[in-house]
Design an enzyme around this catalytic site. Structure first.
Site, short mmCIF file in Angstrom:
data_model
loop_
_atom_site.label_atom_id
_atom_site.label_comp_id
_atom_site.label_asym_id
_atom_site.label_seq_id
_atom_site.Cartn_x
_atom_site.Cartn_y
_atom_site.Cartn_z
CB SER A 1 -0.88 0.00 1.27
OG SER A 1 -1.49 1.25 1.48
CE1 TYR B 1 -4.21 -1.89 4.81
CE2 TYR B 1 -3.18 0.28 4.65
CZ TYR B 1 -3.73 -0.83 4.05
OH TYR B 1 -3.79 -0.90 2.68
#
Length: 313
Positions: free
Chosen positions: A160, A172
């Site tokens: 990401s 995350y």
């Protein structure tokens, strides 16, 4: 117009010439195919004539994907947080690919929640995300690598833009930074076996990674379980603005997820896959520059996005 037509033809010719040969004979194993990137990628590769082995987390997801595609796609249930599930999937893949090996492993399974201000989270919140996004990815890779080495194939890992710059608290971004490090290290090690490793670093795209319950409900749950003194130190206004900012970010998410799956597909079918792909304008124009700025500059810019706590100095 003729010149433009000629250039277009040359581009398509070069693009096709740079493809791996005999794609219809090659197997690809993809995790996280219930929805989003994994689901669309599986369909794209079937359309290319490749043999797709799609791992889904739910029976419903597996059945729907199987019904919507051709015999060239097969599904299996996989929980990347459970070793026994990974072992069973590995044996199933081995039975499918036989001696030719696995051309591409696509580690796509991932979750986004719980996320929020770090102080609002528990150890279990961090572990829940890291176990799926990082530890599960590592374990799946370690089990599948012998088959990928046999085919001199590819590993494609979903990271990401949050793996380049930490834009939110929780597991995350931590997990995605870990995906970057793991991918970099195995890329150097597997180079000698003819295996290529690519990292996908999308910007903000609209997928189901935030789950079914909704962002606002998630944030409210985090807020209400905090000790009173912690809530007082942040203040209700902080909670409201922080939640509104996250909702605005999600509403601005790009719905064209094919930008991401096209990058994943290129990493699988091109003879010259890139090391890193950055689909999305925000990835290229915002997150990558933020990752390269001096740290105080990045801190200054990102801190403007955060509200001021009630007890700020």
């Amino acid at each position: 117009m003729a010149a433009i037509s000629d250039l277009s033809f040359m581009y398509r010719w070069f693009k096709n010439c740079n493809l791996v040969r005999n794609l219809s004979d090659k197997y690809v194993f993809i995790t996280g195919c219930d929805s989003g990137f994994g689901n669309l990628l599986a369909r794209q590769l079937v359309d290319r004539g490749m043999r797709v082995l799609a791992a889904c987390f739910t029976k419903e997801g597996a059945q729907k994907l199987q019904q919507d595609t051709s015999y060239q796609l097969q599904t299996i249930l996989l929980d990347v947080t459970k070793t026994e599930s990974i072992k069973a999937a590995t044996q199933w893949v081995r039975d499918q690919v036989g001696e030719q090996g696995l051309w591409a492993l696509v580690n796509n399974a991932g979750v986004g929640l719980p996320s929020g201000p770090n102080e609002w989270l528990t150890k279990e919140d961090f572990v829940k995300v890291i176990n799926v996004n990082l530890v599960g990815l590592i374990e799946v890779t370690l089990h599948m690598l012998p088959m990928v080495k046999k085919a001199r194939g590819r590993v494609v890992n979903m990271s990401s833009s949050g793996g380049r710059v930490a834009v939110i608290g929780g597991g995350y971004c931590i997990s995605k930074f870990g995906v970057e490090a793991f991918s970099d290290s195995i890329r150097r090690e597997l180079h000698y076996f003819g295996v290529k490793v690519s990292i996908i670093e999308p910007g903000n795209f609209r997928t189901a990674i935030l789950g079914k319950d909704g962002l606002e409900k998630h944030m409210r749950k985090l807020w209400e379980r905090l000790p009173p003194e912690t809530r007082e130190s942040y203040g209700e206004e902080y909670f409201r603005i922080y939640t509104d900012n996250l909702k605005s970010t999600m509403q601005l998410a790009d719905p064209r997820i094919s930008e991401v799956t096209n990058s994943m597909e290129h990493a699988i079918v091109s003879r010259s896959p890139r090391i890193r792909y950055n689909p999305g304008l925000d990835a290229k124009l915002l997150y990558l520059p933020l990752a390269k700025f001096p740290t105080p500059v990045t801190d200054f810019i990102l801190s403007r996005y955060l509200p001021r706590p009630a007890d700020s100095v």
